[in-house]
Structure formats: structure tokens, C-alpha cells
Write an enzyme that holds these catalytic residues in place. Sequence first.
Site, PDB file in Angstrom:
ATOM      1  N   HIS A  90     113.682   5.547 -23.143  1.00 22.73           N
ATOM      2  CA  HIS A  90     114.462   5.166 -22.354  1.00 22.73           C
ATOM      3  C   HIS A  90     115.007   3.498 -22.370  1.00 22.73           C
ATOM      4  O   HIS A  90     114.162   2.675 -22.204  1.00 22.73           O
ATOM      5  CB  HIS A  90     114.198   5.364 -20.882  1.00 22.73           C
ATOM      6  CG  HIS A  90     113.750   6.959 -20.650  1.00 22.73           C
ATOM      7  ND1 HIS A  90     114.579   7.717 -19.877  1.00 22.73           N
ATOM      8  CD2 HIS A  90     112.808   7.693 -20.892  1.00 22.73           C
ATOM      9  CE1 HIS A  90     113.874   8.896 -20.149  1.00 22.73           C
ATOM     10  NE2 HIS A  90     112.645   8.930 -20.396  1.00 22.73           N
ATOM     11  N   ASN A 102     107.549   7.762 -21.523  1.00 21.69           N
ATOM     12  CA  ASN A 102     107.046   8.716 -20.912  1.00 21.69           C
ATOM     13  C   ASN A 102     106.197   9.550 -21.759  1.00 21.69           C
ATOM     14  O   ASN A 102     106.655  10.090 -22.573  1.00 21.69           O
ATOM     15  CB  ASN A 102     107.868   9.298 -19.757  1.00 21.69           C
ATOM     16  CG  ASN A 102     108.419   8.575 -18.757  1.00 21.69           C
ATOM     17  OD1 ASN A 102     107.926   7.566 -18.428  1.00 21.69           O
ATOM     18  ND2 ASN A 102     109.659   8.942 -18.606  1.00 21.69           N
ATOM     19  N   ILE A 133     121.547  12.414 -19.561  1.00 21.16           N
ATOM     20  CA  ILE A 133     122.593  13.018 -18.784  1.00 21.16           C
ATOM     21  C   ILE A 133     122.355  13.167 -17.013  1.00 21.16           C
ATOM     22  O   ILE A 133     123.179  13.489 -16.215  1.00 21.16           O
ATOM     23  CB  ILE A 133     122.259  14.776 -18.903  1.00 21.16           C
ATOM     24  CG1 ILE A 133     120.875  15.278 -19.137  1.00 21.16           C
ATOM     25  CG2 ILE A 133     123.159  15.160 -20.168  1.00 21.16           C
ATOM     26  CD1 ILE A 133     120.585  16.727 -19.027  1.00 21.16           C
ATOM     27  N   HIS A 139     110.928   9.824 -27.186  1.00 16.92           N
ATOM     28  CA  HIS A 139     112.112   9.120 -27.002  1.00 16.92           C
ATOM     29  C   HIS A 139     111.743   7.943 -26.230  1.00 16.92           C
ATOM     30  O   HIS A 139     110.943   7.885 -25.408  1.00 16.92           O
ATOM     31  CB  HIS A 139     113.166   9.957 -26.525  1.00 16.92           C
ATOM     32  CG  HIS A 139     112.835  10.609 -24.937  1.00 16.92           C
ATOM     33  ND1 HIS A 139     111.876  11.908 -25.104  1.00 16.92           N
ATOM     34  CD2 HIS A 139     112.783  10.318 -23.827  1.00 16.92           C
ATOM     35  CE1 HIS A 139     111.562  12.119 -23.912  1.00 16.92           C
ATOM     36  NE2 HIS A 139     112.119  11.229 -22.959  1.00 16.92           N
TER      37      HIS A 139
HETATM   38  P1  5GP Z   1     111.313  12.234 -20.097  1.00 17.45           P
HETATM   39  O1  5GP Z   1     111.316  12.740 -18.714  1.00 17.45           O
HETATM   40  O2  5GP Z   1     110.871  13.267 -21.201  1.00 17.45           O
HETATM   41  O3  5GP Z   1     110.900  10.778 -20.232  1.00 17.45           O
HETATM   42  O4  5GP Z   1     112.884  12.010 -20.381  1.00 17.45           O
HETATM   43  C1  5GP Z   1     113.686  13.192 -20.718  1.00 17.45           C
HETATM   44  C2  5GP Z   1     115.215  12.577 -20.388  1.00 17.45           C
HETATM   45  O5  5GP Z   1     115.997  13.394 -21.251  1.00 17.45           O
HETATM   46  C3  5GP Z   1     115.418  12.690 -18.916  1.00 17.45           C
HETATM   47  O6  5GP Z   1     115.942  11.472 -18.420  1.00 17.45           O
HETATM   48  C4  5GP Z   1     116.896  13.784 -18.797  1.00 17.45           C
HETATM   49  O7  5GP Z   1     117.644  13.333 -18.016  1.00 17.45           O
HETATM   50  C5  5GP Z   1     117.185  13.609 -20.265  1.00 17.45           C
HETATM   51  N1  5GP Z   1     117.990  14.806 -20.677  1.00 17.45           N
HETATM   52  C6  5GP Z   1     117.455  16.174 -20.834  1.00 17.45           C
HETATM   53  N2  5GP Z   1     118.169  16.967 -21.325  1.00 17.45           N
HETATM   54  C7  5GP Z   1     118.868  16.374 -21.876  1.00 17.45           C
HETATM   55  C8  5GP Z   1     120.186  16.579 -22.567  1.00 17.45           C
HETATM   56  O8  5GP Z   1     120.455  17.612 -23.044  1.00 17.45           O
HETATM   57  N3  5GP Z   1     121.133  15.382 -23.046  1.00 17.45           N
HETATM   58  C9  5GP Z   1     120.829  14.172 -22.732  1.00 17.45           C
HETATM   59  N4  5GP Z   1     121.647  13.419 -23.013  1.00 17.45           N
HETATM   60  N5  5GP Z   1     119.808  13.997 -22.086  1.00 17.45           N
HETATM   61  C10 5GP Z   1     118.811  14.919 -21.525  1.00 17.45           C
END
Ligand code: 5GP
Length: 115
Positions: free
Chosen positions: A103, A88, A32, A101
Site C-alpha cells: 500500500h 500487511n 477500491i 502487495h
Molecule cells: P490487504 O488487506 O490484503 O493488505 O489489502 C488488500 C487491499 O486490496 C484492500 O485495501 C482492498 O481494499 C483492496 N482490494 C481488494 N479487492 C480489490 C480489487 O478488486 N481492486 C482493487 N483495486 N483493490 C482491491
Amino acid sequence: MPDNCIFCKIIAGEIPGTFFYQDEQVVVLEDINPQAPFHLLIVPRKHIRTTVDLTTADNALIGHVFQVAGRIAHDLGIAEDGFRVVNNCNPAAGQTVWHIHFHLLGGRDLGWPPG
Ligand code: 5GP
Ligand code: ZN
């Protein structure tokens, strides 16, 4: 499903989300808040909190994640130029969603070292 896990809710259909790709092991979402022209999240259906919580039972799953990443990069036309798969783990690395997850970033030159 753990309470308040946004990715489990999206996978379960409790929160609307469009899957760029899905199979029996993973779903792929468009981030998002994209940080590159292509920014997808490869999310195992299994709720695993962090990379530190992986066990040998997850070996095939993580191998599958990277195979999916390569296939999608190829299909998007960014495999030859190059792309990045990022996980991460925990706060200092920037983890904000506590469901593992990966990226998939591409479509521009990606700096190294990362921030
Ligand atoms: P992190 O910071 O944990 O490595 O990555 C989490 C990612 O999830 C972030 O890049 C953030 O933009 C994305 N994200 C958070 N909430 C949502 C959501 O509800 N839907 C989608 N598609 N991405 C999300
Ligand atoms: Zn979850």
C-alpha cells in the site's frame, strides 16, 4: 495462476482494472476502498502469497517496488510531506488478498503507531 486470485485476474485482464502505472515487474492500482487521499497498491506481477514466501530471487523485485513507490510519491507531490508504504502479512496484520502487495498511502497526516 492460482485459482481465485483477484490480483492475478486483474493483471491478466480477466477482471477489468485501470493501472495507474505498470511495467514489466509491477502494476499499480487505485485501492477500491481508499484509506487516504492517495491510496495505491503496488502489486508484483509474480504471484507471491505473502512476505514470508519471498526468496532471494525476489530481492531485485522488492527493491524495484520501493523505487516505484518513491517515484510515484514524487510525481503525486506527496514525497516532501511524507507518505507510507505498508505490507500487511497474514491475518493479524490485516492481509485479505493473498498476492503480495504494498500500500502506498499519503495526502494526509498518518498516525503512528498504526492500529
Ligand atoms: P490487504 O488487506 O490484503 O493488505 O489489502 C488488500 C487491499 O486490496 C484492500 O485495501 C482492498 O481494499 C483492496 N482490494 C481488494 N479487492 C480489490 C480489487 O478488486 N481492486 C482493487 N483495486 N483493490 C482491491
Ligand atoms: Zn496472484
